[in-house]
Design an enzyme around this catalytic site. Structure first.
Site, PDB file in Angstrom:
ATOM      1  CG  ASN A  22      -1.693   1.281   1.389  1.00 18.60           C
ATOM      2  OD1 ASN A  22      -2.652   1.498   0.660  1.00 18.60           O
ATOM      3  ND2 ASN A  22      -1.295   2.142   2.325  1.00 18.60           N
ATOM      4  CD  GLU A  23      -1.146   5.464   1.050  1.00 20.22           C
ATOM      5  OE1 GLU A  23      -0.403   5.750   2.005  1.00 20.22           O
ATOM      6  OE2 GLU A  23      -2.322   5.859   0.985  1.00 20.22           O
TER       7      GLU A  23
END
Length: 838
Positions: A430-431
């Site tokens: 994530n990110e």
């Protein structure tokens, strides 16, 4: 019929003869007492959460620990435990990132004198070293995942043994998640710890695959990892499959040779006809029992559960489960709770998952790391689809040590959670490119090759599930399904652009799910005129900005986070997602408020307030919006139970009622204001909105929900209404209200000169216990257990436990130098309300 269900025969005599010949130890089946059954020798589990000692000291070595004075400040604790249970959200900046020690005696009766004793940690964060009788046993690097040590050779069966554990959550850029992630990195032994008693030869793991599943038939393959203390020819491996009614539906037997050490055995069961399929509406679990034996003697038995289902993301057509389109209706969960931090008991894990299911959701993304085993167990049993996530959250990519730790975490996550039918997606991160921890580690040319490697590893370990990713655009086509970032109406754009943003993403990404949407809400803060669907006046509101968050002004930065706006935003989002053709589905961020070091100035300091419930699990307004779309249990809810004071014209104000019933009828002080039918696609609340002619002063509003002509649910509110407008702030009224036993609610109201509540008063306030008696319930990160908080609509409160003598509570703001209230002693006859001292 398999020998697995035949009576067992002792093989101690045979085993002892072999042991004499090869010089190895043996075990006695009969030593297991009640565990010696006709179904085999089972693993005996002993929970050892109780009776630990805890030392909060950054000592480096066991030798240094033993050189400390005997009067060192050890504390008695039970597990799970974190030293960051409260300091993450207290008034002191920062939180403890260091080392601590845990110690416990292991009694002789907790040792398996005739077999192996395995020490199993469900999780410890983030670097763990284990010692038995001051001898180093091993270490585990990384958090959130279980690990085991065979301590058989380190323990003395006739004496007490000392188990010592060193745990650290120090700053270490070579571990994921990144230190720059938007959540706290809690230190400690944050999950259960067990002793497992197994024979010297035992089944270490059963991995169940279902390569082919349909409504007509299903295939089953099992991979058994068996640890043996000797070479065994003609070992018998038996499998027995039972359905949810405990009926035997398939068996398998094979004879093989086991080598000394680890053995990986492949076995298949006959196809079963017409399998009962696992789904959110029917979470059917099968149980596979495995047995290893020699001739007619059985050595060890283990079992696991799993489910039959098949699923796919059809390009541009959404998500399908068991051949039928299923709209993903989801939320997210962080593993923490007020007062516990990340060290939750199993009961709380189960409560969280049950509340999500009762809301009507069918999906949970575990953000941003693997969670407690009880979470997956609950998901399997309740019928909640799971997105399980590797903790690669921000920080970019590191070097060799970082890679080793990351790959170990991926392998451990998949191996540990492989059998859970609830898990559909393995998320690889994530990110990941945000906030580099290593120079250049966020560049596409650095991340993409490594992301491809992780994807290949995942497919090799588990070819049957889908890989996913959120908000790393250069790698969207490496994985099976992808979620971009869309925060329409919060970080960018306006919420009326949500449908257009979804349609664009559905076109851009063939296998698209939407993870994370919503916004923050401060409990008790309301407005008669929330930001409209067109967004903030003067803000840029292009769809690109709703997706990319490239804005100067946004509701997140330029609003007061009132609950009235968030209710409208979610109503709009749900109306879109429930009616958008070929949409796979989405997940709101996040189910429960959680702590974060990145948000010290929020209305609740250090809290991410995007939850549908507060950090203690109390439902916020937004929870009921979701339930009105998804829940199957009849309910009606008047917006809102914290909107108790309102101002307005003599003709009254609108009241919105969220119901999942067909009809609803509203009453004011016992008189009907009419019955309305809920209308699909109408915002807000399916049209269940009434103009209520409030009178000045106290009003009683009630609603009855109907299915057909049958009244099935009701709700009510007492609302204080002021015809006209309140005046300017004049003073604070501070009172102490007895709510239970010796527990008081200290309430602060901002009032005008006529004692009307000033609904626009939203200052940051502080509560103090200025005596030695009693205890403010603070550092919980909740609306009523935080000593620093912004007022909501002219109101703030905190709970207090009275002491043996009277207490004085002080209220302050930047501009108010002190307002006080007396609280009686616990043993005095307390009055319900006490006037403030000025």
């Amino acid at each position: 019929m398999s020998r697995l269900i035949k009576p067992f025969r002792r093989f101690e005599h045979w085993c002892n003869i072999i042991a004499l010949l090869v010089g190895l130890s043996c075990f006695s089946i009969s030593s297991y007492g009640e565990h010696h059954s006709a179904e085999g020798v089972k693993t005996q589990l002993r929970n050892i959460n109780a009776s630990w000692r805890y030392l909060e000291d950054n000592i480096s070595t066991i030798e240094e620990l033993r050189s400390m004075p005997s009067a060192s400040p050890w504390q008695a604790v039970d597990l799970p435990h974190t030293w960051n249970a409260t300091d993450t959200v207290d008034a002191v900046p920062g939180y403890r990132r260091s080392t601590s020690w845990y110690e416990r005696s292991i009694r002789p009766d907790e040792i398996n004198a005739n077999g192996r004793t395995i020490l199993y940690f469900e999780g410890a964060n983030y670097e763990t070293q284990v010692f038995v009788n001051d001898v180093f046993v091993g270490e585990h690097i990384g958090g959130y995942l279980g690990f085991r040590f065979d301590i058989t050779q380190y323990v003395n069966s006739g004496d007490n043994n000392v188990l010592t554990v060193r745990v650290s959550n120090r700053y270490n850029p070579n571990l994921i998640p990144s230190q720059k992630s938007d959540f706290f990195l809690f230190g400690g032994i944050t999950r259960d710890v067990w002793l497992e008693h197994v024979p010297m030869t035992y089944i270490q793991r059963i991995a169940v695959s279902t390569p082919s599943v349909s409504a007509e038939k299903a295939s089953t393959h099992a991979q058994l990892t068996i640890i043996s203390n000797m070479k065994l020819d003609n070992a018998r491996i038996e499998l027995l499959l039972k359905d949810t009614n405990d009926n035997v539906v398939a068996t398998s037997t094979q004879t093989i040779s086991l080598a000394s050490g680890q053995n990986v055995i492949e076995a298949s069961l006959p196809e079963i006809a017409s399998p009962q399929l696992w789904s959110p509406d029917s979470p059917v679990l099968y149980h596979l029992h495995a047995n290893v034996g020699i001739n007619d003697d059985d050595i060890h038995r283990d079992s696991t559960h799993y489910g039959y289902r098949w699923f796919e993301m059809r390009p541009h057509k959404g998500f399908f489960l068991n051949g039928e389109r299923l709209l993903i209706r989801g939320t997210h969960r962080h593993e923490e709770h007020a007062g516990y931090g990340a060290a939750l008991p199993n009961e709380q894990h189960r409560i969280d998952m049950q509340m999500i299911k009762e809301m009507g959701a069918n999906f949970v993304r575990l953000g941003h790391y693997p969670q407690d085993p009880e979470v997956y167990k609950a998901a399997d049993e309740l019928g909640l689809l799971i997105w399980d996530e590797l903790p690669w959250c921000r920080g970019g990519k590191g070097g060799d040590e970082w890679e080793r730790n990351t790959e170990h975490a991926l392998q451990a996550m998949i191996n540990q959670n492989y059998n859970h039918p609830s898990i559909i997606f393995w998320s690889l991160g994530n990110e990941m490119y945000w906030e580099e921890d290593f120079e250049g580690g966020g560049r596409e040319e650095v991340i993409n090759p490594y992301l491809s490697k992780l994807n290949d590893m995942t497919k090799a370990l588990d070819p049957y599930r889908l890989t996913t990713l959120r908000k790393y655009y250069p790698g969207w086509d490496i994985v099976d399904a992808f979620s971009p970032s869309i925060w329409a109406g919060w970080y960018g754009g306006s919420y009326n652009q949500y449908e257009e943003a979804l349609k664009k993403a559905m076109k851009d990404y063939p296998a698209f799910l939407h993870m994370e949407y919503g916004g923050s809400s401060h409990v008790g803060r309301h407005t008669e005129s929330p930001v409209s669907s067109e967004g903030l006046r003067g803000a840029q509101v292009s769809v690109e900005e709703a997706v990319n968050q490239a804005v100067v002004r946004s509701v997140a930065k330029d609003s007061d986070w009132n609950e009235s706006y968030i209710v409208d935003l979610f109503d709009w989002h749900l109306n879109v997602s429930e009616n958008l053709e070929d949409f796979a589905g989405n997940a709101q961020w996040a189910f429960k408020d959680f702590g974060t070091p990145l948000r010290p100035e929020n209305p609740l300091p250090y809290m991410n307030q995007k939850g549908l419930v507060d950090r203690e699990g109390k439902k916020k307004d937004a929870y009921y919006v979701f339930a009105s779309y998804w829940s199957k249990t009849p309910f009606c809810w008047i917006e809102s139970d914290t909107w108790t004071h309102r101002n307005g014209p003599a003709q009254g104000r609108d009241i919105t009622v969220y119901c999942n019933t067909e009809h609803a009828e509203l009453f004011l002080d016992g008189e009907s204001l009419g019955k309305k039918t809920k209308q699909a696609g109408v915002i807000p609340a399916g049209g269940l909105v009434w103009k209520v002619p409030f009178k000045n002063g106290s009003n009683r509003v009630e609603v009855i929900g109907f299915n057909g002509n049958e009244a099935v649910t009701q709700d009510n509110r007492d609302i204080t209404y002021l015809v006209g407008k309140h005046g300017k702030y004049h003073h604070i009224q501070l009172t102490a209200k007895l709510i239970a036993g010796n527990r008081y609610l200290i309430e602060a109201q901002a009032l005008d000169k006529d004692n009307n509540r000033v609904l626009s008063y939203q200052e940051r306030v502080k509560f103090f216990n200025i005596g030695d008696e009693g205890k403010l319930l603070e550092n919980y990160g909740t609306p009523y257990k935080s000593s620093t908080i912004e007022m909501g609509s002219g109101y703030a409160a905190i709970e207090f436990i009275a002491g043996d003598k009277p207490s004085i509570i002080e209220f302050r703001t930047q501009n108010i130098k002190g307002v006080y209230v007396n609280v009686p002693a616990a043993n005095m006859n307390a009055t319900t309300h006490l006037k403030a001292l000025h």
